[in-house]
Design an enzyme around this catalytic site. Structure first.
Site, PDB file in Angstrom:
ATOM      1  N   SER A  11       0.797  -1.224   0.000  1.00 24.64           N
ATOM      2  CA  SER A  11       0.000   0.000   0.000  1.00 24.64           C
ATOM      3  C   SER A  11       0.832   1.279   0.000  1.00 24.64           C
ATOM      4  O   SER A  11       0.820   2.059   0.959  1.00 24.64           O
ATOM      5  CB  SER A  11      -0.967  -0.045   1.171  1.00 24.64           C
TER       6      SER A  11
ATOM      7  N   ASP B  33      -4.035  -1.724  -0.718  1.00 20.51           N
ATOM      8  CA  ASP B  33      -5.141  -2.074   0.175  1.00 20.51           C
ATOM      9  C   ASP B  33      -6.503  -1.624  -0.358  1.00 20.51           C
ATOM     10  O   ASP B  33      -7.519  -2.283  -0.124  1.00 20.51           O
ATOM     11  CB  ASP B  33      -4.899  -1.541   1.598  1.00 20.51           C
TER      12      ASP B  33
ATOM     13  N   ARG C  49       7.075   6.460  -4.735  1.00 15.70           N
ATOM     14  CA  ARG C  49       7.703   7.035  -3.547  1.00 15.70           C
ATOM     15  C   ARG C  49       7.105   6.391  -2.314  1.00 15.70           C
ATOM     16  O   ARG C  49       6.063   5.753  -2.383  1.00 15.70           O
ATOM     17  CB  ARG C  49       7.508   8.556  -3.507  1.00 15.70           C
TER      18      ARG C  49
HETATM   19 MG    MG Z   1      -3.722  -1.921   6.053  1.00 16.79          MG
END
Ligand code: MG
Ligand code: ADP
Length: 498
Positions: free
Chosen positions: A177, A230, A192
């Site tokens: 994520s 996510d 990044r």
């Molecule tokens: Mg999470």
């Protein structure tokens, strides 16, 4: 003797007068500093103001930025990343699939046994570990070796109830994520770091290649079949459970959102149009910023001192990593400028990130009449003892200001997405039902925050539309979703074009 006695009486009287004067002076001083503290709190509250008018401006700005980000690469602060997920799981998926979820505070590994249309999720198991802080700013090899090792241990414990067809390689969905430029469903390079991670040798590298190398180093026989984040995982997991899910929002350590877009509405997409006509977009909305966002001096200072100055401004005022830290900064200011906790500034209050959002939410939601929880937290975390009830009320008020701003802005962000999807107005056939899959520790555990977000969204949408927009907690959807996407992109599928 008489003289002496009189003398003592006179001295005694003088002393009483002296003490009384001191008390009065202290009261004047403390009432002056109390007023100063209240002025600082009031100013903070005003600067954090999120009137409905302002929220609608924020929502409109979000919609505008979404268009700009879809139009061209680098067209907006919103990256609007193409996920390469053009087919969400159908429910037909079968077999054992693994997922790795890395994205902030905790790291999870899980496996699911999928039983196809009739069976659904037959078994699931997971293990969780925290990421040692040193690994968040070390080398990519160190981080990925740590993850691969945890996965190796987990695979070793695969029980007989999980049926992996013989001769078939295990497959994994990787929920990573952070902003990634996808090059396919199973490859992509890190743009990044965010959320306190900073590993220089990883930026620009292919995330799946790095993980695959670590899996090989640790002797784990597994193919990475899907790389998602996510929000995409939560969308996939949510859709598996409820077909009306078209948006996913994460409010955890950081914040982000994803939604289902018409492929033709993505001018920067030059690939073939998917059969479904749809493409899931990872907004990376944490990096949203707008002149309409209510930012304070505390936010600017937090940003300047962060690992990623100038970036993730929306995230820095709405998500779990930062809310407690904003509160700490305001408390420090009233301590320094208004001697709120006495003449000395409590040293613990000067330590960045010492006050974490779960502690803030515990204080905010303290229902005891004497705000006992607030007292205990102030003592345990900040070593500030003997706070008065009046002081504790101010702390709760500050929690409320910080959480309310964050929750209301998150609601405005969702309104912006619904506007882009055309779901904020009545259609000919009546309102279209939209389910927003929500997840993340902040949303899950900070009840005041969640309630405020949901009430604000309804208020902004108006009663009629609000009745067709549902937020649903998709518990751990991101991990399961990644496993589902590994399944729907399995190398063993007969028809790879599905
Ligand atoms: Mg999470
Ligand atoms: P991540 O975002 O790191 O993948 P989670 O979704 O579990 O992980 O979110 C963890 C974050 O949620 C924590 O960093 C914290 O900010 C927030 N959080 C966890 N518990 C609470 C709580 N009780 N109250 C408020 N915030 C919480």
């Amino acid at each position: 003797m008489g003289n002496v006695a009189v003398g003592v009486a006179v001295i005694g009287a003088a002393a009483v007068v002296g003490v009384a004067a001191l008390v009065v002076r202290q009261q004047m001083k403390s009432s002056g500093s109390w007023a100063r503290a209240m002025a600082i709190v009031k100013e903070f509250e005003e600067k954090c103001g999120t009137s409905d008018v302002k929220l609608k401006q924020v929502a409109d700005a979000m919609t505008v930025e979404m268009h700009a980000g879809l139009a061209s690469e680098g067209g907006s602060k919103l990256k609007m990343l193409i996920s390469f997920v053009d087919n969400l799981p159908t429910g037909d998926e079968k077999g054992v699939f693994y997922a790795l979820d890395l994205g902030g505070t905790n790291f999870r590994v899980l496996r699911v046994q999928l039983g196809g249309k009739e069976g659904g999720i037959v078994h699931q198991e997971f293990a969780e570990a925290s990421i040692p802080p040193a690994l968040m700013t070390g080398s990519s090899a160190a981080l990925f070796d740590y993850i691969a090792e945890k996965l190796a241990n987990f695979v070793d414990k695969e029980e007989k109830i999980f049926h992996q067809p013989p001769g078939r390689q295990r497959e994994l969905g990787f929920t990573f994520s952070f902003p990634v430029m996808q090059t396919s469903i199973d490859s992509g390079t890190l743009i990044r770091w965010t959320k306190g991670f900073s590993i220089d040798d990883m930026v620009g590298q292919d995330v799946v290649a790095e993980l695959t190398k670590a899996l090989q180093r640790k002797g784990v026989e597994m193919r990475v079949s899907a790389l998602v984040n996510d929000t995409i995982g939560t969308l996939a997991g949510g859709k598996y459970a409820n077909k009306d899910v078209d948006v996913a929002v994460i409010l955890g350590t950081g914040t982000n959102a994803a939604y289902v877009e018409h492929a033709q509405a993505i001018p920067k997409w030059h690939g073939p149009l998917p059969n479904s006509g749809e493409m899931v977009i990872n907004m990376e909305w944490g990096n949203f910023r707008s002149s309409h966002l209510p930012l304070t001096d505390y936010d600017h200072a937090l940003d300047v001192e962060s690992l990623n100055p100038g970036e993730q401004i929306f995230e820095k005022i709405t998500s779990g990593m930062y809310l407690g830290e904003i509160l700490r900064r305001v408390l420090l200011r009233i301590a320094e400028e208004a001697s709120f906790f006495g003449d000395d500034v409590p040293p613990k209050l000067k330590i960045p990130f010492v006050l974490r959002t779960p502690e803030m939410s515990a204080m905010h939601q303290d229902t005891s009449s004497d705000l006992r929880v607030v007292g205990v937290k102030m003592k345990d975390i900040l070593e500030i003892s003997n706070t008065s009830l009046k002081q504790r009320r101010v702390v709760v008020e500050l929690c409320n200001i910080v959480a309310t701003r964050g929750a209301r802005l998150a609601a405005a962000g969702i309104l912006g997405v619904l506007k882009k999807m055309g779901r904020d107005t009545l259609r000919d056939g009546g309102p279209e039902k939209t389910v927003i899959a929500m997840d993340g520790g902040l949303y899950e555990h900070y009840t005041e925050y969640r309630n405020c977000l949901e009430n604000t969204l309804s208020e902004l949408l108006g009663e009629e539309i609000a009745s067709s927009i549902v937020t649903e907690h998709s518990n751990d959807g991101s991990g399961i979703g990644a496993a589902l996407l590994a399944a729907s992109h399995s190398q063993y599928l007969e028809d790879k074009s599905r």
